[in-house]
Design an enzyme around this catalytic site. Structure first.
Site: not given
Length: 377
Positions: A85, A146
């Site tokens: 991400d 994250e």
């Protein structure tokens, strides 16, 4: 054969990295992350790994687990932990498109941290192509959340780490050729002010503005910052109609703390802000917290010493330092599992519209990760 026998083609690597960057994958877009996982899965499988796509929790994208062939597969080995991400919404490519300029490669997420994952994968790809064998089995675990504190996959990462001997995180390299062994705690807080609505024109005095209350609190919160514990307000949402006194305002606060004691004091200070003033309620709730990964732990220093020797073979001097930026290394390091972080590409501008990496770090870091995979035991 040895590490120096591995051959890397920089132009080929750059060409195969490009789709990773042009497949945008912001944390809050599960469909976009699923497309990125598909791309990474194809490349992992083509490198020789057996792959497993792990469904995401509601509202989150999936994760990818890739296991590379090894006679001891299933025994404790090396875990490479990374996140697919990014902080960049779909469409950022229009503002920071893939391009090569003066030895730099630009694009959203290339430094944090798709480029580092790709370089590590290239290291494993070349090991298997040459018929070489790592001492330990190698597993890649690539996750989707994250950038918002890993609320959906922390347990997955920690469980995978417990089943391995050490953890490598190819987050961006620090200044020069630095890596990270030790990270400060990162705590998140959600704030809400609840005011009293009224018409902003003919009944302004009857209202109590939630926005105004939040605006007064922001400087108070950020003024609590010290060298050992920082506070920053990074997100605010409020209001729908300019002719209405706002009844609700939401904000998010990020706090960095160097020690467990600093963390507890910071949490207490934030929670103590809750209360009611002039008819407006302030609600403070604690969000995701990354624990302190204490710098200088013997198991991490031992792993660093091995990594530094490998870096010498590759041709650079590896340094280390603790970091105030959080990562999933906070979790694995805090568990006491030997962890080395920020082994990824050199570059600058992460989380901005100038994010880029240095071209020459692609082969350098691919070879470095290959050395880690081959020599860690």
């Amino acid at each position: 054969m040895s590490l120096t026998d591995l051959t890397f083609d920089p132009e080929d690597m750059i060409g195969r990295l490009r789709p990773w960057i042009e497949t945008e994958s912001p944390t809050f877009d599960p469909a976009a992350l699923a497309r990125m996982v598909d791309l990474a899965a194809i490349d992992c499988a083509a490198a020789g790994a057996s792959i497993e796509v792990i469904p995401g929790r509601p509202g989150f994208g999936p994760s990818l687990r890739a296991k590379f062939p090894h006679p001891d597969q299933g025994q404790p080995g090396i875990l490479l932990s990374g996140h697919l991400d990014t902080v960049h919404p779909v469409g950022t490519l229009q503002q920071n498109p893939w391009r090569r300029e003066g030895g730099r490669i630009f694009g959203p997420g290339i430094q944090d941290m798709k480029g580092g994952i790709f370089a590590a994968l290239e290291g494993m790809r070349q090991i298997l192509r040459q018929g070489m064998q790592t001492r330990l089995p190698v597993t890649f675990l690539l996750t989707p959340d994250e950038e918002i504190g890993t609320p959906a996959t922390r347990d997955l990462i920690e469980q995978e780490a417990r089943m391995n001997k050490c953890v490598i995180l190819p987050e961006p390299a620090t200044d020069g050729h630095g890596c990270v062994i030790g990270r400060y705690a990162i705590a998140r807080f959600n704030l809400e002010t609840r005011g009293v609505p009224s018409h902003a024109g003919w009944a302004l005095k009857e209202g109590r503005s939630a926005i105004a209350m939040m605006a007064r609190k922001i400087p108070e919160i950020e003024a609590m910052t010290t060298d050992d514990c920082t506070f920053s307000v990074g997100v605010i949402h409020a209001g729908q109609w300019v002719n209405c006194v706002s009844s609700s305002c939401h904000a998010e606060v990020l706090s960095m703390a160097k020690t467990d004691e600093d963390l507890e004091r910071g949490i207490a200070a934030m929670l103590a802000l809750a209360g009611t003033e002039n008819g407006i309620e302030l609600i403070v709730t604690r969000g995701v917290t990354r624990p302190v990964w204490k710098p200088g732990q013997p198991q991490d220093l031992a792993l660093f010493d091995t990594a530094a020797a490998i870096a010498k073979q590759v041709g650079f001097d590896l340094t280390h330092q603790p970091s105030g930026g959080g990562s999933d290394g906070n979790f694995t390091g805090a568990l006491g599992i030997p962890t080395i972080d920020s082994t990824g590409l050199r570059g600058a501008g992460l989380h901005t519209l100038t994010e880029h990496v240095l071209e020459d770090s692609l082969v350098e870091r691919a070879r470095f990760h290959a050395g880690l995979f081959l020599e860690l035991a």
